[in-house]
Structures are given as C-alpha cells and as structure tokens.
Enzyme design. Structure first.
Site, PDB file in Angstrom:
ATOM      1  N   ASP A 109      40.061  37.317  38.763  1.00  0.00           N
ATOM      2  CA  ASP A 109      39.960  37.617  40.197  1.00  0.00           C
ATOM      3  C   ASP A 109      40.991  38.626  40.703  1.00  0.00           C
ATOM      4  O   ASP A 109      41.286  38.668  41.882  1.00  0.00           O
ATOM      5  CB  ASP A 109      40.080  36.315  41.007  1.00  0.00           C
ATOM      6  N   GLU A 110      41.528  39.434  39.794  1.00  0.00           N
ATOM      7  CA  GLU A 110      42.537  40.405  40.202  1.00  0.00           C
ATOM      8  C   GLU A 110      42.364  41.710  39.461  1.00  0.00           C
ATOM      9  O   GLU A 110      41.999  41.698  38.287  1.00  0.00           O
ATOM     10  CB  GLU A 110      43.932  39.920  39.809  1.00  0.00           C
TER      11      GLU A 110
END
Length: 360
Positions: A109-110
């Site tokens: 998620d990054e």
DNA sequence: TCTGGGGTCCTAGGACCC
DNA sequence: TCTGGGGTCCTAGGACCC
C-alpha cells in the site's frame, strides 16, 4: 545524487480496513478490525489493521484479537482477504505509473515516485499530488496520504505527518526544522531497540540526534548504521527511487495447532508449506538455490537452518526433501517445543525482470 | 490480554581461494 | 618464532518494516 530531486511518497490510509469498507459500504462509520487468526481456535491471533473508529478504542495493529474484543466487543472483526487487497493495490500502482515514469512500490500500500522531471517546483508538485489523490479516489474509491520532499526519507515521514487523506510538502529549506522536533522512531530504520539505546544517551528527538557527532554514533551503533544515522538526522538521503528488480525471497510461515516437539507434525507441516511455496515459484517462473527452515519456539525466539544447493532447483520435491533434512537437523539441535514453523527459499535465478532500456 | 504473516537489509565469523 | 592481505560465499541471527 544531489538533493535537487522532488520525491513523492503515497501511503494508503488504513489500507486493509479501507478496502473492506469499500466492498461493504454498510461498515462505514463503524469500528472495523482486520484479523489474522492463528488457527488455534477462538480468537487466537493478532490484529493486522484497524480503521480510525477502531483506533479510538485503542485497537491497533499487532495486539491480540482477544484484547481487541475486550476493548470494543461491538467492533466488526473480519479476517484478512489478501486477494482483494492485492488486486486493489495493483489498480493503485497502475494509476501511479500513469503520473510518474519512476515508481517504486515499497509495500502493498505504499510507493515512491520520482517526479523531478514532471514538475518545475514544489508548488507544482503539490498540485500533481492532489491530482493523483483525486485519481485514486475517483477510480479506486480510496483515500491516501501523500508526502513531497527532496528525498525518500523525508517524503515518507511527510506522508505520515497528516493522516488520513493528508498532503504534506517539505521544501529543501524546511527539512531541518521539519525533522527537529520529531521522535527518533519517526525515522524509517530507527525502531524500538535503537530508540531505547538513544534514549539512554538522552537523545529523544531527531534534532537531538543530529547534534551527536558521527564519531559518537559510529562507536555506539557501528560504522554503517552510525554514518547513516548522522545523515538521516540531518534529513540527508541520496537513495534513488528505483523500480524493484523482483522479489528476493519467498516464504510461508504458519502457527501450529499446539506447541510441539513431534517431528512428524513438523514434517507434515513442512510438506504442506513446500507445496505452497513451490506454487508461488511456479507462478513467477523462478528457480532457487537456498532453502531455510524457520522454527519459532514457545518463547517466540526465531531460529533458522539453511542450506545452499550446488545448482538451482525449482520443483516441490527438492524443497520438500531439503526442508525435511533441515527440520530433522533442527530438532536434534534445539530440543525445544515449537509454536510456529516456516519455510523460505531464496537466491533466485530465472525470469528476472528485464532491464529498462528507455533511459539509454 | 497472550502474542500473524509477509518481507528487506545488515552483521559477524568461518571456509575457501588467490 | 612468527607467520599477509584481499575477496567471495555461506550460515545464523537480529533489527526493522508493513
């Protein structure tokens, strides 16, 4: 690499829980807790992520599920659904690639984007980040937080500065004053152990840390780490944003139904994990050269046994055979009950991702 | 109130080679 | 009696991250 770059870090807000909220709109506004159940029955296991409503009750990543239930019995408890999160993650990374030539996915998620060539200055960068946030919201239906800075280290801290749905810009001339008051653990790479030692030296903030000499840091933490700490505390970081070359290791780990010294139980588990690991290898068309058996004892200490093969292999049979031998060696060496066992393969060869030729 | 699962990177000592 | 220096690979463990 001089710091005249403009780096963007994008970090999805409470990602797993937000994915579930998107799939199940009736969850919005309720405390939502994403759980990894250990398989030992009941509420044995740990919290993976929680949304902000749940965090108000003290329910955060890493705590036991049973404790989370005591903190708020009425919260919604859901098991992780990695397939869903992975597919949403892929959609998000696609969007980022549409805005930036260089995207480094850092986790599910990054991501970092080097947007130096896309914008003239930090004001334009801020506008671009706002556009990206909009695009993710429109197309994927999720919010994220963004940070913009002259390097990855500071961009990452900036994205964490205002959450959720934040957008923080730290211009080069603002880096020092931005970092000064922050806790040493806000620096990525300074965790609990390092922070404890720093605190003993009277160092609590990044500003305190920057006042230590490189000599003091090196004598306390070693050459590489000490030198890095000196740089990091001053907001200096020259690591480039780079597409990842592909994964370095593939592993599976599982909690046993109960603590055991029983070789048969351990070997049966290893057989199952071997199959799962070789399935992943097949998908990615990789061959491995090293196999590691991982045993986590009842006191939560991790022990490993590994072996490097003379030649690359890729079949489940080899993983199974080598892992079996390692497990037997392990049991002989550590006559202690195990809580969890795992398997890891590494030293890959095969379909490495291709060189990017566009730059040359 | 009992503690998941997936990773990355670094270190230190020993083996081995030139 | 004293006995180089550099490099790479392997294993085990640890810190850290999400």
């Amino acid at each position: 690499m001089p710091d005249n770059r403009i780096i963007l870090h994008v970090d999805m807000d409470y990602f797993f829980a937000q994915c579930e909220e998107r799939e199940h709109p009736e969850l919005k506004g309720k405390p939502v807790v994403i759980c990894v159940y250990s398989g030992r029955g009941g509420d044995s296991g740990a919290v993976s992520t929680s949304n902000y409503e749940a965090r108000k009750f003290g329910i955060k990543a890493g705590i036991p599920i049973s404790r989370a239930k005591k903190l708020n019995p009425d919260a919604v408890f859901l098991p992780v659904n990695m397939e869903l999160y992975r597919s949403i993650s892929d959609d998000i990374m696609e969007i980022l690639r549409g805005f930036s030539d260089i995207v480094e996915q850092e986790s599910i998620d990054e991501a970092f984007c080097d947007i130096t060539g896309k914008v003239a200055d930090f004001d334009e960068a801020k506008k671009l980040a706002a556009q990206i946030k909009d695009a993710i919201r429109q197309n994927v239906g999720l919010t994220c937080s963004a940070g913009i800075a002259p390097n990855k280290l500071v961009a990452k801290i900036a994205s964490d500065f205002q959450k959720p749905d934040g957008l923080t810009v730290v211009k080069p001339e603002e880096v020092r004053t931005f970092l000064e008051p922050l806790k040493v653990t806000d620096l990525i790479g300074v965790g609990k152990k390092t922070a404890e030692r720093l605190n003993e030296l009277g160092i609590n903030t990044i500003g305190d840390m920057s006042k230590l000499s490189i000599g003091e840091l090196v004598s306390e933490f070693g050459q590489a780490k000490g030198a890095w700490m000196k740089q990091a505390s001053q907001g200096i970081d020259t690591t480039p944003v780079q597409e990842r070359e592909g994964t370095e290791q593939i592993g599976r780990i599982t909690t046993l139904k109960e603590d055991t010294k029983d070789l048969k139980v351990i070997l049966d588990t290893i057989d199952r994990l071997s199959g799962e690991v070789s399935g992943k290898l097949k998908e990615r068309k990789l061959s491995f050269r090293s196999v590691t058996f991982i045993g986590i004892s009842t006191d939560f200490k991790t022990h490993t046994k590994s072996r490097t093969l003379g030649a690359p292999a890729k079949d489940a049979g080899t993983i199974k055979r080598v892992a079996n031998e390692l497990a037997r060696d392990f049991i002989v060496q550590y006559p202690t009950a195990l809580r969890r066992v795992g398997l890891r393969v590494a030293n890959f060869s095969g379909e490495k991702s291709q060189m990017t030729l566009g730059e040359f």
